[in-house]
Design an enzyme around this catalytic site. Sequence first.
Site, mmCIF file in Angstrom:
data_model
loop_
_atom_site.group_PDB
_atom_site.id
_atom_site.type_symbol
_atom_site.label_atom_id
_atom_site.label_comp_id
_atom_site.label_asym_id
_atom_site.label_seq_id
_atom_site.Cartn_x
_atom_site.Cartn_y
_atom_site.Cartn_z
ATOM 1 N N ILE A 38 0.859 -1.185 0.000
ATOM 2 C CA ILE A 38 0.000 0.000 0.000
ATOM 3 C C ILE A 38 0.897 1.238 0.000
ATOM 4 C CG2 ILE A 38 -1.672 1.356 1.314
ATOM 5 C CD1 ILE A 38 -2.773 -1.259 2.431
ATOM 6 N N GLU A 56 1.699 4.208 1.201
ATOM 7 C CA GLU A 56 1.297 5.137 2.259
ATOM 8 C C GLU A 56 1.658 6.588 1.935
ATOM 9 O OE1 GLU A 56 1.856 1.108 4.027
ATOM 10 O OE2 GLU A 56 3.095 2.413 2.789
ATOM 11 N N ASP A 95 -12.207 34.481 -23.279
ATOM 12 C CA ASP A 95 -12.828 35.765 -23.551
ATOM 13 C C ASP A 95 -11.781 36.671 -24.189
ATOM 14 O OD1 ASP A 95 -14.716 37.822 -23.502
ATOM 15 O OD2 ASP A 95 -14.029 38.536 -21.556
ATOM 16 N N ASP A 104 -13.820 37.373 -17.421
ATOM 17 C CA ASP A 104 -13.808 38.355 -16.347
ATOM 18 C C ASP A 104 -15.181 38.905 -16.033
ATOM 19 O OD1 ASP A 104 -14.195 39.759 -18.647
ATOM 20 O OD2 ASP A 104 -12.543 41.160 -18.376
ATOM 21 N N ASP A 138 -19.470 35.489 -18.152
ATOM 22 C CA ASP A 138 -18.564 34.346 -18.246
ATOM 23 C C ASP A 138 -18.797 33.316 -17.143
ATOM 24 O OD1 ASP A 138 -16.908 35.302 -20.454
ATOM 25 O OD2 ASP A 138 -16.244 36.840 -19.051
ATOM 26 N N ASN A 147 9.219 -1.963 -3.853
ATOM 27 C CA ASN A 147 8.403 -3.122 -3.507
ATOM 28 C C ASN A 147 8.917 -4.388 -4.189
ATOM 29 O OD1 ASN A 147 6.717 -1.655 -1.870
ATOM 30 N ND2 ASN A 147 5.140 -1.339 -3.425
ATOM 31 N N GLU A 161 11.799 -5.587 -2.320
ATOM 32 C CA GLU A 161 11.353 -6.202 -1.069
ATOM 33 C C GLU A 161 10.735 -7.576 -1.299
ATOM 34 O OE1 GLU A 161 10.088 -1.742 0.547
ATOM 35 O OE2 GLU A 161 8.578 -3.236 0.004
ATOM 36 N N THR A 200 12.660 4.988 5.338
ATOM 37 C CA THR A 200 13.758 5.447 4.483
ATOM 38 C C THR A 200 13.284 5.970 3.138
ATOM 39 O OG1 THR A 200 14.096 3.191 3.656
ATOM 40 C CG2 THR A 200 15.353 3.853 5.590
ATOM 41 N N ASP A 201 12.216 5.383 2.554
ATOM 42 C CA ASP A 201 11.752 5.815 1.229
ATOM 43 C C ASP A 201 10.939 7.098 1.261
ATOM 44 O OD1 ASP A 201 12.935 4.026 -0.417
ATOM 45 O OD2 ASP A 201 11.123 2.961 -1.006
#
Length: 927
Positions: A290, A292, A334, A649, A653, A715, A718, A748-749
Site C-alpha cells: 500500500i 502510504e 474571452d 472576467d 462568463d 516493492n 522487497e 527510508t523511502d
Amino acid sequence: MDMSKLTKTPQELAKEPEEVALKEMDTSRDGLTSTEAAARLQEYGPNEIQKGKKKSRLWMFLKNFTSLMAILLWVGGIIAIVAGMPELGIAIWCVNVINGVFSYWQEFAAQKATDSLMKMLPTYVHVRRDGKLVQIETTELVPGDVFALQAGDAISADAMLIEASSMQVDQSALTGESVPESKNVKYDPGEGQFAESNLIYAGTTVGAGTGLAVAMATGMNTEFGKIASLTQGQTKTDGPLQKELNRLTQQLSIIAIGIGMAFFILAVVFVHYPMAKAFIFALGMIVAFIPEGLLPTVTLSLAQGVQRMAKKHALVKDLSSVETLGETTVICSDKTGTLTQNQMTVNHIWLPHKEYGVTGQGFVANGDIKYRGHKVKLDQHPELKLLLEISALDNDTRVQQADDGTPKLLGTPTEAAMIIMAEKAGLDADELGKEMVRVKELTFDSDRKRMTTINKLPDGGLRICVKGSLGDMLTQCTTILDKDGVRPIVDNDIDRASRAERDYAESGLRTLAVAYRDVPASEVPESLDSWDIKTVEQNLTLVGQAAMADPARPEIFAAVKECHEANIRIIMVTGDSPVVASNVAAQIGIVSSNKARVITGSELAAMSDEDLKSAFKDELIFARVAPEQKYKIVSTLQSMGEIVASTGDGVNDAPALKKADIGVAMGVTGTDVAKDAADMILTDDNFASIVAAIEEGRTVYNNIQKFLMYILNSNVAEAIPSVLFLFSRGLIPLPLTVMQILTIDLGTDMLPALGLGAELAEPGIMQVPPRSRNEHILTKNVLWRAFAWYGMIGAAVSTLGYFFVNMMHGWPSVALAGSGNIYVEATTMTLAAVVFTQMANVMNCRTRNASVFSIGIWKNSKINVGIFAEFLLLLALMYVPVLQDVFETGALGWQEWIFLACIPIPVFLIEELRKKIVRDHSRKPQI
C-alpha cells in the site's frame, strides 16, 4: 405591485411610451412613497445577489479523510495493528490525518480569499422617495423606484431611462463588448443582447453623462442575478486527477491483496507455515504494497504547484485544479480584458495628405519619421497639431493620479484614447483647456453621432470642435484641410476618407472623424443660447480620422505560441463584433488568418449539436454570443472528450467558468461573480500565467508518476527476496523481515519520495501534447520501469548483498543462517542494499528520459535532504540498541560498507545510459 401581474417584460416595456411603462410599473417620475417602497421591499426582498449554498466547513474537513486512498490507509492501519504492529498502524493513521488537515487548510484559505461576491454592487443609490431625492442603501432599492445616475456610478438594477444626458454605459462585464454603449430615452434595439438604447442593467457602470431611470428588476430578477443563479445551479464533478487517484487506489488495492493472497498460499503450501503465521506474513506484505506516501506526495505536489503559481500571480482555490489545468486540451478564452488590455488605444491617424502610426513611443509618419513625446515639433506639422488639439478640447475625459501613483482615467475608453494620443505628442489637455476655455457643449447622441464643444480663442474668436462618425460628419463638411491649407471638399476627398475608414474597419479598428470651424471675433454673438446644433455643426472643415482598437496584451503572443506548441487549442468566445474578434484572433495567432470562420450568437442559436461539433473541426471564433451560449460551447467541447479551461472576467462568463473543467477568472478586471465561479484567479490578469499553470499541472502529474515509479520499484526489491524464501520452501531464510519491509516504505523511502513531489518541470514538457484522457497514472511504461527495470536492479543488488554477508561467513559450505547474529547482519545488509539502491533510483526517477544532469543533479534540495535523512535513519536502525531490538537489525562491518558504497553510482549511470539510448533513437520530444 406584483411582478407576476406584469403583462410585458422590461424589454417589451422599453418599446412603449414613458407614461405607459410607468403606469405598468405602478410608479411615476416622482418615484414611490416610503410606504409603498417598504411594502415592495417586503414583497421582493433585498436588492442583492444571493450566494449559492456553501458546503459546511465540517463537510469540507471530513471529505479529505474519505477518499478511496484515505480509506485504504485507514484499513492498512487496522491491518498493521491486527498483525501485531500497533506502532506501524498508528504511524499510517498519522500520515492520513496530517495529509487531510493540510489539504483542508489549503482549500479553506483559498476559499476565504475569494469569498467576495457581494462587493460588485455599489453601497448607496440616490432615489426619489415621497417626491424628494434621498440616499438609500442599494439593498433597499425596489422595482418602481426612480433613481439618479452620474458618471462613475455602478448601476444597481435593471432599469429604463426616463432622462439621459450624454450617457454612456460600460457593459463589458455583461456583454464582453469593449466599447461603451450610448444610452438615451428613445428606444433603439441596437445590435446584440443588452443593447437597447433606453435600458440599463445591474452590474454595469456609467462611463459618462447623467440620467434618471425607473427600476424594473432587482436582485435575482435582474439579468445579473439570472446569470448568477445559472452559475450557482452548476455542480462540479471530480476532476481528472481525482478520478485517476480513485482508479489507482483500486488498482493498487487489487495488486496488494492479490500479492498478499499469493504469499499466504505459498507460505502455507511451500513453507508449511501455520495458518495464523502465514496470515500475519501475508498481511504484512499487503501493508507493504500500500503506497502510504501517495496522498502526502500528491498533496505536496499540488501545494508546491499552488505556491509557485501564487508567486506568478495566480490564486488556485482547489489544489487539484492545478493538475486539471495541466491536462487541458482546449482553452475557451474571452477577448476583452483577457487577451486584450481593455484599453482603447489610437494606433493610426489619417490626414488627407499623410498617415501617422501611433506607437508606445510616439508617432511614425510614412514609416520613417518618429516623433516622441515633448520632442514632437508640432509647429512643423500644423495639421497633426490641430487634430490633436481638437481631440483634447472636444473631450470630457481626464487623466488623474490614483492613490498608488498610477494614471487613472475618468471617462469613456474612447475619449481616453484621444486624450492619451494628444499627451503622447506633449500636449497638456488641462493647460490647453485654460488657453481655449469651453463656453458651450453639444453632447453626443446616437442620432447625429457627434459631440461638439465651442471654445474661446485667445483673439476673442471661437473654435467649434467636432468629433464623431465619418459618415455623419461628411454631410456637415464643406471644406477639407490638407498640406496646402483649407480648400473645398470634393468627391475624391470623400472617397479617400471613406476608403480609409473601410480599411481600418476591416483591420478591426474603430474610427473617429475630427472636424472644426473657426468663428472670427467679429461674428461672435453676445449670447450663444440661440446657437443650436444645426447652426453650430455646419460648414465644417474635415481634419482627419483617428483609428483605435483595444490592443492585445504584450505577453499574449508568446503565451499563444506556447499553447500551440503544447497542442492546446485556443478558441476565442467574445461578445464583441465579428470583425474585431477575427482581427484580434489573427493578430495574436489564435487563428492562422482573419479569414477564419466566425460564428455569431444568432448563428450559434440556430445550429444543432452535431453542426457545432462539426464546426469545431476547423479554426473558428465565436462573436456576439450570449452567456448561455458560452455555456453551450463549453458543454459541447466536453461532450467531444475535451478537457476544457474557460477564461473570463465578466458576469456573462460565470456559467461557462463553473461548467468548465477548470475556470480561470481575471482578478483585477474580473467581476466577483466570475471569481466566485472560477477555480483559479489571475491576480494580475496575465494570460501568460495560464500557460505557466498548464506547465505546473503537467509537472504535478509527472511528479506523481515519478513517485509511484519510485515506491513500486522498492516493492520489487522487497518482494523478490521473500519469493526466494517461499520457493526454496524455507531453505533460504527471509532476507527481509516484515518490519524491515515496512521500515523502507514508511521510513527510508518516504522523505526522498516526497522530494519527487517538489520536482520542477522537465525540459520539453510544453513541447508534447496533453495526455490522453484514456491514459492513466499507472501506465505500462511506469509498470515496466518500476518492476522490470528499476525494481529488478534493486532486487538483484539487495539479494546479492544478502548472499554477500553469508559468503563472508562460509556459505555455501555453511548453510544459510536462519537465526542469530549472522542472520541479523544478513537481513540488515539486505535492508541497507535496498536503501542505497533507492538513493540512486530517486535521482533516476527525477526525469523520464532527459538526463538528470540537464536539470541539475543537486538542484532539488528536498531530495538531497531526503537522501541524507534516510542515510541517518539507516545508521540509527543499525546502531541504536532500542531500534535494533524493534527492527531486528545490527551493525555492519567495513567490507559491507564498501559493498554498499559501490551501489549508487553504477545504478545511476546505467539508467543515464538507457535514457541516452532512448533519446538518440526517438524523434519525438522526450521528457
